[in-house]
Design an enzyme around this catalytic site. Sequence first.
Site, PDB file in Angstrom:
ATOM      1  N   ARG A 104      43.244 -99.762  15.204  1.00 43.95           N
ATOM      2  CA  ARG A 104      42.449 -98.632  14.690  1.00 43.95           C
ATOM      3  C   ARG A 104      42.686 -97.488  15.668  1.00 43.95           C
ATOM      4  O   ARG A 104      42.348 -97.618  16.860  1.00 43.95           O
ATOM      5  CB  ARG A 104      40.966 -98.989  14.588  1.00 43.95           C
ATOM      6  CG  ARG A 104      40.095 -97.792  14.280  1.00 43.95           C
ATOM      7  CD  ARG A 104      38.675 -98.145  13.908  1.00 43.95           C
ATOM      8  NE  ARG A 104      38.616 -98.648  12.554  1.00 43.95           N
ATOM      9  CZ  ARG A 104      37.487 -98.785  11.851  1.00 43.95           C
ATOM     10  NH1 ARG A 104      36.332 -98.445  12.383  1.00 43.95           N
ATOM     11  NH2 ARG A 104      37.507 -99.243  10.620  1.00 43.95           N
ATOM     12  N   HIS A 131      43.059 -95.590   5.359  1.00 44.23           N
ATOM     13  CA  HIS A 131      42.214 -96.766   5.636  1.00 44.23           C
ATOM     14  C   HIS A 131      42.534 -97.814   4.560  1.00 44.23           C
ATOM     15  O   HIS A 131      41.697 -98.117   3.698  1.00 44.23           O
ATOM     16  CB  HIS A 131      40.740 -96.356   5.597  1.00 44.23           C
ATOM     17  CG  HIS A 131      39.800 -97.346   6.206  1.00 44.23           C
ATOM     18  ND1 HIS A 131      40.218 -98.560   6.730  1.00 44.23           N
ATOM     19  CD2 HIS A 131      38.453 -97.315   6.381  1.00 44.23           C
ATOM     20  CE1 HIS A 131      39.173 -99.216   7.195  1.00 44.23           C
ATOM     21  NE2 HIS A 131      38.092 -98.481   6.996  1.00 44.23           N
ATOM     22  N   GLN A 134      40.176-100.928   3.676  1.00 46.07           N
ATOM     23  CA  GLN A 134      38.975-100.634   2.890  1.00 46.07           C
ATOM     24  C   GLN A 134      39.294-100.605   1.393  1.00 46.07           C
ATOM     25  O   GLN A 134      38.511-101.059   0.565  1.00 46.07           O
ATOM     26  CB  GLN A 134      38.393 -99.283   3.329  1.00 46.07           C
ATOM     27  CG  GLN A 134      37.117 -98.910   2.595  1.00 46.07           C
ATOM     28  CD  GLN A 134      35.951 -99.828   2.929  1.00 46.07           C
ATOM     29  OE1 GLN A 134      35.662-100.050   4.091  1.00 46.07           O
ATOM     30  NE2 GLN A 134      35.278-100.350   1.909  1.00 46.07           N
ATOM     31  N   ASP A 218      32.372 -90.511   1.301  1.00 43.12           N
ATOM     32  CA  ASP A 218      32.452 -90.960   2.700  1.00 43.12           C
ATOM     33  C   ASP A 218      31.700 -89.926   3.534  1.00 43.12           C
ATOM     34  O   ASP A 218      31.355 -88.851   3.031  1.00 43.12           O
ATOM     35  CB  ASP A 218      33.931 -91.079   3.122  1.00 43.12           C
ATOM     36  CG  ASP A 218      34.112 -91.809   4.450  1.00 43.12           C
ATOM     37  OD1 ASP A 218      33.123 -92.360   4.976  1.00 43.12           O
ATOM     38  OD2 ASP A 218      35.249 -91.817   4.971  1.00 43.12           O
ATOM     39  N   CYS A 258      32.307 -96.631   1.965  1.00 41.82           N
ATOM     40  CA  CYS A 258      32.885 -97.601   2.904  1.00 41.82           C
ATOM     41  C   CYS A 258      31.915 -97.961   4.023  1.00 41.82           C
ATOM     42  O   CYS A 258      32.078 -98.993   4.672  1.00 41.82           O
ATOM     43  CB  CYS A 258      34.205 -97.098   3.457  1.00 41.82           C
ATOM     44  SG  CYS A 258      34.066 -95.612   4.442  1.00 41.82           S
ATOM     45  N   ARG A 286      35.084-107.085   2.484  1.00 40.98           N
ATOM     46  CA  ARG A 286      36.037-106.840   3.571  1.00 40.98           C
ATOM     47  C   ARG A 286      36.525-108.174   4.140  1.00 40.98           C
ATOM     48  O   ARG A 286      37.699-108.316   4.506  1.00 40.98           O
ATOM     49  CB  ARG A 286      35.383-106.007   4.694  1.00 40.98           C
ATOM     50  CG  ARG A 286      34.953-104.601   4.301  1.00 40.98           C
ATOM     51  CD  ARG A 286      36.125-103.699   3.956  1.00 40.98           C
ATOM     52  NE  ARG A 286      37.070-103.567   5.041  1.00 40.98           N
ATOM     53  CZ  ARG A 286      36.969-102.693   6.055  1.00 40.98           C
ATOM     54  NH1 ARG A 286      35.944-101.878   6.114  1.00 40.98           N
ATOM     55  NH2 ARG A 286      37.895-102.632   6.998  1.00 40.98           N
TER      56      ARG A 286
END
Length: 299
Positions: A104, A131, A134, A218, A258, A286
């Site tokens: 990340r 991402h 996700q 988001d 998310c 996830r």
Amino acid sequence: MSIKHFLSLTDFSRGDLEQIIERAAQLKRLHDSGVQDRSLDGKTMAMIFELKSTRTRVAFEAGMHQLGGHAIFLRPDETQLGRGEPIGDTARVLSTLVDIIMLRVHDHADISSFAAASSVPVINGMSNRFHPCQLLADMQTFAEKRGSIRDQSVAFVGDGYNMCNSYILASDQFDFDLVISTPTEFRPDADLIDSSSRARWVASPEEAVSGANLVITDVWSSMGQENERTERLEAFQGFQVNADLLDNAHPDVLFMHCLPAHRGEEISDNLLEDPRSVVWEEAGNRLHSQKALLEFMLS
Ligand code: CP
């Protein structure tokens, strides 16, 4: 044989992605019925987190454990990366020690450099551009609730950042129509939207959401943008997803985020508990989608 990295959704074919999502659903059923699947027995994963995480880290760590493997959490400031060891050198060394590596990072260029030097598969656990992990969970969640997303209408409202960019790639990979509404100065990356056959931008959130089968948003200030928060709060006024906005969508609309969410900013106070919200299932998926991803990349 060339190594398969997962830095964005376009690294895999549509068939690969569908296979991962189908396997995620299967792994979820096995997990829920208490059946153990030790397909990654003896495998080790290194995870480098430049930025904080709850879901991504725990899903990978628990997922590796459940599949019989092991995950190692690394913070750059506790490794030699924090003392200036070049990212390419780190990639070459870790490649000799573990079977797969997740990063990340702030800057997507860093994960590209890392992957170029790695001799084992690399997963993007989120960068400023994409991402993809996700999106696997989101696509699994939609499939569970509504079946195929093909030719459905999806609306993204908010900041045209890494989640929005990822949805643009998903619209082409999974064949759905994507309507994006952001403030003009926060439109998604032009190279992505200009080359997409399924995504388009509109100014009005109401227009974006009209008739949508899935609505996503988001946070307005992502990690690393905290010092822009005051200006962003002002710029994003009118782009909050709330129950009234969702009323413009299809009656069967699903809402996803998310997480983590900022209630009172990009969503209204109670939206996560609205019957149209599936955010908790999305977060739980996830685990299953990342297990399926690991199996796919290590098999
Ligand atoms: N959605 C997501 O990636 O959550 P974390 O930042 O907690 O990993």
